[in-house]
Design an enzyme around this catalytic site. Sequence first.
Site, short mmCIF file in Angstrom:
data_model
loop_
_atom_site.label_atom_id
_atom_site.label_comp_id
_atom_site.label_asym_id
_atom_site.label_seq_id
_atom_site.Cartn_x
_atom_site.Cartn_y
_atom_site.Cartn_z
N ASP A 268 0.87 -1.17 0.00
CA ASP A 268 0.00 0.00 0.00
C ASP A 268 0.92 1.23 0.00
O ASP A 268 2.11 1.14 0.30
CB ASP A 268 -0.97 0.01 1.19
CG ASP A 268 -2.18 0.90 0.90
OD1 ASP A 268 -2.11 1.73 -0.04
OD2 ASP A 268 -3.21 0.77 1.59
C1 BGC Z 1 -4.98 3.31 -0.22
C2 BGC Z 1 -5.05 2.34 -1.37
C3 BGC Z 1 -4.84 3.07 -2.67
C4 BGC Z 1 -3.51 3.79 -2.61
C5 BGC Z 1 -3.17 4.56 -3.86
C6 BGC Z 1 -3.73 4.16 -0.27
O1 BGC Z 1 -3.80 5.18 0.66
O2 BGC Z 1 -5.05 2.62 1.00
O3 BGC Z 1 -6.28 1.67 -1.37
O4 BGC Z 1 -4.91 2.19 -3.75
O5 BGC Z 1 -3.53 4.70 -1.54
O6 BGC Z 1 -3.98 5.66 -3.98
#
Ligand code: BGC
Length: 720
Positions: A268
């Site tokens: 993530d």
């Molecule tokens: C989120 C993800 C997301 C990523 C990219 C993160 O903060 O938890 O679900 O895909 O950001 O935007």
Amino acid sequence: MRKTSLLLSLAVIAAWIPVRAQSSSDRPIYLDENRPIEERVENALSLLTLEEKVALLHAQSKFSSAGVPRLGIPELWMSDGPHGIRAEVLWNEWAEAHWTNDACTGFPALTCLAATWNPQIAHLFGRSIGEEARYREKDVLLGPGVNIYRTPLNGRNFEYMGEDPYLSSTMVVPYVQGVQENGVAACVKHFVLNNQETRRGSINVVVSKRALHEIYLPAFKAAVTQGHVWSIMGSYNRYLGTHCSHNDVLLNQILKKDWGFDGAVISDWSAVHDTMEAANNGLDLEMGTVVPRGESYDSYFLAKPYLEALESGKARMEDLNDKARRVLTLIFRTAMNRNKPWGSFVSEAHSRAARSIGEEGIVLLQNKDDILPLDPARIRTIAVVGENATRSMTVGGGSSSLKVKYEISPLQGLKDKLGDRVEIRYAQGYSHDEKKTEDLVAPAVEIARGADVVLYFGGLSKDRYQDSEGSDRKEYGLPFGQDALIDALVSVNPKVVVVLISGNAVEMPWVDRVPGIVQAWYLGSEAGNAITEVLTGAVNPSGRLPFTFPKKLSDSPAHSVGEYPGDDENVHYNEGILVGYRWFDTKQIDPLFPFGYGLSYTTFEFGRVSADRSTIRGSQTIRLSVPVKNTGSRAGAEVVQLYISDLDASVERPAKELKGFQKVQLEPGQEKVVTFEIGPDALKYYDEASDGWKADPGRFRALIGASSRDIRQSMEFTLE
Ligand code: BGC
């Protein structure tokens, strides 16, 4: 003459053969599309320098990672998210780049998809959003999310598929397949136990192995072993004390070894905390790490520090090769696939898809005195009240926020369909600025007073502390004084229909005073049209709840025996396997609305269940058949649900568990026979002692019904 031309042609062919042969044999193996992908990846890997391998393993911008420019191996481009292709952002920042060609189709949020209980609709969703991703030249779609609904306070529940592992597993597989048909990887997230936003970056989840395997892992496992998903996103939180984006047990042992995952693990965004953990514990691609101003992507944990660890012998070369192989495989499956389709963007077909997903997912919760569907022949004035009738619901909520080409609000949808026949008056009624609400109540009450029907559009929003990433809800009740407003409306006009726009359950102190309640989720571009079709009866509602609505928060397992949000370090999932209806049904706590529940404008009757045998021996299966009939006067769809309960278990088991469902479309008077196959796998629980799945011989009961609390037919059988 003939002879000469024959010789000439032979000469031409002879001259041509060596050239072709040479160009084909000169072409490096990794570029030869006739060869299997594994062979091409292996060849590419053998050509890379150490630096080139490391360069594959971390971001080069907010949403991309490098390829191998020297060899013509392309970069990987990723995009959120689960229900629309996010707007382009700046290279190094979250801020939008303000392109003019990136406004997408907004599809419904995944709670709505789960509420359709229709795997074909999940495939349509995946295929359509995959086409949009492909058109926008994205290689990895950052979704779908399948974290289990543990508490109604979790700000991100709207992005997930509800509380049940069987339902979410059944829905995630066709979604993933639909996306990947486009040569775009799905990236199933957030692996795993990311069930709250409060302290999500550090909280350590303490959960039994059994609950982990029975409740929290199955949808991920299905995405991997049945959906063959090409990438998976590690989560922010910790498990067994280690962050999940570099967690040996989760990534190396369960995901890669036990499930045979052959794709890439993507972190993530800024979920990576340590080079050696990332090196050893199964992470393949590091994204989103925040680099101090002035520093470059070289300072990522899997960039220069990793290179140094490899050079000094601290990190293992075989781990590096495994990571590079997985990232290359992801590139070859997506960016480097020449045979993928072209995709399409904001097409009419996508609008139709978004609308039909919405129409199938809307859940009719209450319909006293048949207040719905609205009969335009008998209605002259409609009072529309509530901010959610006009507010954009595609913007906000965190990383899934969208820039859409268009969004039909509920008010617009009603006006478009009924505006020329019915007088529609609107009042906002409440505001996020609660001080303003005081002034907004009176005008709302005023228009409600004389109307033939009041349509109230409230619920939550995509703001902070509502249905939104990064924070959880602060209360289970409706915010902004909505309960008092609903009471005020009912007191002047009892004909009120409450339409809830939310991705979460809410408390409903007015439930007995309001004749109509509709759960309408976040529906994207076609929201207003889909809602209007259901309210007017052009579409007969067939959505069913993918999670339980508790009467009060303390009834919910996480807030009763469990912990939420835990202390500074840990959150204990003391409720174990008793999540959602497993808890409510086992402990006999009445929910406000149960799992699997939803009404229709027609009625269905279940006939007698029959079975082809009454004992399962070895790997035999039992086939259950149950006739279902539409006994009303409209066409409609029933979701026939099969639950199993274990009568002679040697361990604690939930009162019942969903093990099958089918959505059947029936004309008035029509009857169809629905069949289910139950094999030993459907009877198993996770046995911690042997670390495996096990079924106890003895009696089981198959329960067939229209929700977890509306069982119409049952029969016993035995497992030998
Ligand atoms: C989120 C993800 C997301 C990523 C990219 C993160 O903060 O938890 O679900 O895909 O950001 O935007």
